[in-house]
Design an enzyme around this catalytic site. Structure first.
Site, PDB file in Angstrom:
ATOM      1  N   VAL A 141     -58.740  -9.840  21.554  1.00 11.81           N
ATOM      2  CA  VAL A 141     -58.323 -10.088  19.451  1.00 11.81           C
ATOM      3  C   VAL A 141     -58.350  -9.053  18.703  1.00 11.81           C
ATOM      4  O   VAL A 141     -57.584  -7.952  17.889  1.00 11.81           O
ATOM      5  CB  VAL A 141     -58.956 -11.056  18.268  1.00 11.81           C
ATOM      6  N   ASP A 155     -23.575  21.822   0.179  1.00  9.39           N
ATOM      7  CA  ASP A 155     -23.015  22.944  -0.267  1.00  9.39           C
ATOM      8  C   ASP A 155     -23.531  24.274  -1.391  1.00  9.39           C
ATOM      9  O   ASP A 155     -25.107  23.974  -0.960  1.00  9.39           O
ATOM     10  CB  ASP A 155     -22.378  21.820  -1.392  1.00  9.39           C
ATOM     11  N   ASP A 207     -16.042  13.586   0.309  1.00  7.62           N
ATOM     12  CA  ASP A 207     -17.670  13.951   1.372  1.00  7.62           C
ATOM     13  C   ASP A 207     -18.289  12.549   2.046  1.00  7.62           C
ATOM     14  O   ASP A 207     -19.307  12.865   2.964  1.00  7.62           O
ATOM     15  CB  ASP A 207     -18.801  14.711   0.697  1.00  7.62           C
ATOM     16  N   ASP A 257     -21.003  15.648  -2.087  1.00 11.71           N
ATOM     17  CA  ASP A 257     -21.327  15.060  -3.566  1.00 11.71           C
ATOM     18  C   ASP A 257     -19.915  13.882  -3.867  1.00 11.71           C
ATOM     19  O   ASP A 257     -20.188  12.988  -4.491  1.00 11.71           O
ATOM     20  CB  ASP A 257     -21.588  16.075  -4.879  1.00 11.71           C
TER      21      ASP A 257
END
Length: 995
Positions: free
Chosen positions: A335, A382, A714, A710
């Site tokens: 354990v 971008d 895309d 955006d």
């Protein structure tokens, strides 16, 4: 206001006053009726608005919207009921090893009861079953800690969901507002644009070239054209052209619709029960952790069985107590050695890291995306708004008769038209400039409005379009063209690279004129005339070449160029435009599909040069990414010269670097494309499908690619990328849904900061894994070697009969409770090392726990076991390093003190290991005190350990005894050797790394 959202049967009746409670009941029924009993597609739009008690020109008021939200509830699909807290708590015990430990504890309790019942009068024995009580209490405390960790992780994930909650544009209080999609109510007026996800079911009020992708609902693969006209008969869902449906997406055009159904009362709500059975899939990291825990669990169980057999063979079981003590030890070892809280700690650490990213404007939608972030090798970005400020300003206007400059920056409509040389602007040039800006502001969907604070301005729509609106206001061109009213539109798309509108001239018998704007080289190809000195003449090849030369000149100066054109139609009817196709009734089916007729024979009037300066912080971010082995790629629709100039200014390419165009990409086969993408870092004049080609090519070469986007087109590239990044400000909802991360500030530097944070989080995960596993392995080796070498170490008394275990079950469980949770969590928020961005990206195929880490784990585990057993041996007669002062004590007393020593050394060794585990190579003394949480966790662990040693009733419970000062020196000195051994190993590893 009349509150009723009336029963549709009332559409033909006069309104009458209802009691307030009847109104509320009727409102709820009305939404159901509009969706089920009455088909809004068969009802006139004005009547639907009347039934829903809303003015389509102003929308709902904020107060009315809030009241309806209270009545109808949030606009969301019903989710599965949450798991009750008590059930979550009980789930902490759902582990076969825990079941086994509880069974062994129950046997121990029964044995104590039997012994107590059968004990002779006056016989000494345990007053209480301390072992059983302590084990159960430790398991309960462990369960409480596990529950708290999972609750914290769940809370963080919920907070993450709120940060990435979708938003929608609605008309409220007479103006367009962006609100959370869940706050939309029946009667709201939706304002739809390209890239929007339709947030609710609605009846169209107006549409301009509106096309919606409904594949998710109807299976129709092609976007469907939408019109507000009332249907003449009931239609199937996919043929209701005047309805929009929740969950579909706008691929083209604009429109407005009145909400008729929200939440479960939408078409998608009818099938929502099919969506509720999905389960969250484990992340790759979680799968690996589960695999490690499983393998470790099996290995530890085997060792526990070996320990049990060794005790039976070497010492023999002579009583029930021997069997129970050995069983408890073996099960407790299993354990304690298995880090059952690993998954919860992992989730908490990831969630805390994601929250830190969100504070720096990077909103990661899924926790597992953090794993990929740290591995990014290429960032495709971008240009506009990401690498640049997105503060578009029209600075130059070039017309056939000359060129002027517009003063003023930003979106405030303040500035003047001046000539380049500072002289007065001639009237003919001024008129051509006004015509150019007038065309640009009419072929436009942008909006500029005053902010709430005086002197501030807010923009709605694309910043490039708004810059044209601002320029028109500066020169008063907007007033000169105020008598034109738009009647039709052919919207801009990434493929067309232009936009056209048809406007009616109220001062010229309602005659129509086409106004267009777009990329100059594209728009010029549709022009055969030119506007010069107030007259229209034929466009010559010389004119065409002069215009293209001007485009190149402005592009070299880093201007973004847009051309403007117009065409008088000499008619007041759309149907009479030459080349327009009509149906048998004389109606035009869809004007957006007839661009070839509308955009032919255009008259060129001029172009604008728009400046969008690079973000000052981006150059440093690009350099940092380069140091980290990450390549930056710019992808833009701008002119190649503009792209190359901006890229060189930012350090993406050299000063003489070139850009590759979309047309050049189309001409390449796959091998040529892969070669080009491995070398070229700037792409210009590209369409969305080129983005997808580029990212797929980079992935074929083994790169982990991040891709920003955006627009709606895309989305495929963003979704295909390993790390899809959507713009939070300018991004469409469709792209945001496809992305794994959203930039709240649209800034490239935020991507690099997120990669840095992702690497730091992954480093911290490795730190706490190294710590947890090496500490747990140390416990296993301590018990195993303690049993096997019990005779040499003095643990086994030759004169006694029965089993003597090196450490008690309660002690092992206490160590697990004390050192596993708090220090591991504290290491999960460890500050980043200085070299985090000075090394190459890791591969996703690399194991989290690699061979080098397993070497650390086993090495530290063995050292930990050795120093613990030496400490015990020093307090036992007959050992290898016996302190002769203990000879006067009996063996039982010696074992209590030796166990206390071993118990304490193991705790302190693990705390020193926490300090050592903060780096695989870097010295622990670098930034030693930089993690205050870790030192807090260490301090707490020390205090709790002192309580176990010096509080009398805890001595009984844990089998400990107070230690003298000299024993503390031995404990700390031996435990400290774990840190020393780690530092020695790191020195050799650093020397080998240098070679």
């Amino acid at each position: 206001m009349d509150d009723r959202i009336i029963d549709p049967s009332a559409l033909s009746r006069e309104p009458h006053v209802e009691p307030e409670d009847a109104k509320e009941t009727q409102e709820v029924k009305a939404q159901q009726a509009l969706l089920n009993d009455v088909d809004p597609s068969l009802t006139d739009a004005d009547q639907v608005a009347q039934a829903l008690n809303v003015d389509p020109r102003t929308g709902l008021s904020s107060e009315e919207a809030k009241r309806r939200l209270d009545k109808f509830g949030p606009n969301e699909l019903a989710s599965a009921p949450p798991v009750p807290k008590w059930k979550k708590f009980l789930q902490q015990f759902q582990d076969p090893l825990v079941y086994l430990l509880l069974a062994a504890t129950a046997i121990s309790l029964v044995a104590w009861i039997i012994e107590k019942v059968n004990a002779a009068p006056g016989a000494e024995g345990e007053a209480l079953p301390f072992d059983s009580i302590v084990i159960v209490l430790i398991l309960i405390v462990n369960a409480i800690l596990g529950y708290m960790q999972e609750a914290k992780a769940e809370e963080a994930v919920n907070a993450l969901s709120e940060m990435t909650a979708p938003t929608s544009n609605v008309l409220r209080n007479g103006r367009v507002e962006r609100i959370n999609t869940t706050d939309i109510v029946p009667g709201d007026i939706l304002v739809l644009g390209e890239g929007d996800t339709v947030p609710a079911d609605g009846r169209l009020l107006a549409a301009a070239s509106l096309r919606i992708a409904e594949a998710s609902l109807t299976g129709e693969s092609v976007p469907v054209g939408k019109k507000p006209a009332t249907l003449d008969s009931a239609k199937a869902l996919g043929d209701r052209a005047n309805m929009v449906f929740n969950g579909t997406s706008v691929t083209q055009g604009t429109g407005r619709a009145i909400v008729t159904g929200t939440g479960m009362n939408t078409q998608v709500g009818k099938i929502a029960d099919l969506l509720q059975s999905t389960e969250d899939e484990a992340t790759p990291l979680q799968k690996e952790m589960n695999h490690v825990s499983k393998i470790l669990g099996i290995a530890v169980c085997i060792i526990a069985v070996v320990v049990l057999l060794a005790l039976a063979v070497l010492e023999g079981f002579h009583s029930v107590h021997d069997v129970i003590d050995s069983l408890l030890l073996a099960v407790s070892l299993a354990v304690a050695a298995v880090p059952e809280g690993l998954a919860a700690i992992l989730t908490v650490v990831l969630a805390l890291g994601v929250q830190r990213m969100a504070a720096h404007h990077a909103i990661v939608k899924k926790l597992h995306s953090v794993e990929t972030l740290g591995s990014a090798s290429v960032i495709c970005s971008d240009k506009t708004g990401t690498l640049t400020r997105n503060e578009m300003t029209v600075e130059r206007v070039v017309v056939p008769s000359g060129e002027v400059e517009l003063t003023g920056t930003g979106y405030a409509p303040e500035g003047d038209m001046v000539s380049i040389d500072g002289s007065a602007v001639p009237e003919n040039i001024a008129n051509e400039v006004l015509a150019t800006l007038g065309a640009g502001t009419l072929a436009n969907d942008g909006e500029l409005r005053e902010g709430e604070k005086p002197g501030t301005w807010e923009i709605v729509g694309d910043p490039t379009e708004v810059s044209l609106v601002v320029a028109a206001r500066k020169t008063h061109a907007d007033k000169k063209f105020a008598h034109f009213d738009r009647v039709a539109e052919i919207p801009f798309t990434s493929e067309r690279k232009r936009m056209s509108v048809i406007a009616r001239n109220a001062t010229d018998a309602g005659k129509l004129t086409v106004f267009a704007k777009g990329a100059p080289d594209v728009l010029l190809s549709y022009c055969d005339r030119i506007y010069v000195n107030g007259a229209i003449r034929k466009l010559t090849e010389g004119d065409r070449q002069d215009i293209l030369d001007t485009v190149e000149r402005l592009s070299r100066e880093a201007y973004r160029t847009l051309g403007e054109a117009f065409r008088p139609l000499e008619t007041d009817s759309l149907a009479q435009i030459p080349g327009i196709r009509t149906n048998s009734a004389g109606d035009i089916s869809d004007i957006s599909e007839q661009a070839e007729a509308i955009e032919a024979h255009l008259v060129w009037c001029g172009m604008v040069g728009i400046i969008d300066p690079p973000r000052t912080e981006v150059r440093d971010a690009v350099a940092e990414a380069h140091r980290a082995g990450i390549r930056t790629v710019m992808i833009t629709g701008d002119h190649p010269l503009t792209a190359a100039r901006i890229a060189s200014d930012l350090g993406i390419i050299a000063k003489d670097g070139k850009a590759l165009t979309g047309d050049e990409l189309d001409a390449m086969d796959e091998a040529q494309l892969d070669k080009a993408t491995s070398e070229v870092s700037v792409y210009a004049r590209v369409a969305p499908e080129h983005k997808l080609k580029i990212v797929e090519s980079l992935q074929r070469q083994g790169n982990i690619a991040a891709m920003t986007g955006d627009g709606v087109n895309d989305a495929p590239a963003v979704k295909s990328a390993d790390i899809g990044v959507a713009m939070g400000i300018t991004g469409t909802e469709v792209t945001k849904q496809s992305a794994k991360m959203i930039l709240a500030d649209d800034n490239f530097s935020t991507i690099v900061a997120a990669v840095r944070e992702g690497r730091g989080i992954f480093d911290n995960i490795r730190k706490f894994l190294r710590y947890l596993l090496s500490s747990n392995v140390g416990e296993v080796f301590t018990v195993f070697f303690g049993v096997v070498f019990a005779g040499w170490l003095g643990i086994k008394n030759p004169e006694s009969v029965g089993v003597t275990v090196p450490l008690l079950a309660t002690q092992l469980l206490w160590i697990n409770l004390l050192t596993d949770a708090a220090p591991a969590l504290a290491m999960g928020v460890d500050p980043m090392t200085e070299d985090v961005m000075n090394r190459k990206p890791r591969k996703l195929t690399d194991r989290v726990i690699d061979g080098a880490m397993w070497g650390d784990i086993i090495y530290i585990g063995i050292i930990m076991a050795i120093v613990t057993l030496i400490g015990m041996d020093m307090h036992l007669t007959g050992g290898l390093f016996t302190d002769r002062s203990v000879d006067a004590m009996g063996h039982d007393a010696q074992m209590v003190e030796a166990r206390t020593m071993g118990f304490t050394i193991l705790v302190f060794a693990q705390l020193f290991n926490a300090i050592a585990s903060r780096s695989h190579l870097q010295s622990a003394f670098v930034g030693l005190f930089s993690n205050k949480w870790l030192w807090g966790a260490i301090g707490l662990s020390i205090v709790l350990q002192l309580l176990v040693i010096y509080v009398p009733f805890l001595n009984t419970a844990f089998g400990t005894t107070p230690l003298p000062p000299m024993a503390w020196l031995e404990c700390i000195g031996l435990a400290f050797f774990v840190l020393v051994a780690s530092e020695i190993r790191k020195i050799f590893l650093r020397m080998r790394a240098k070679k």
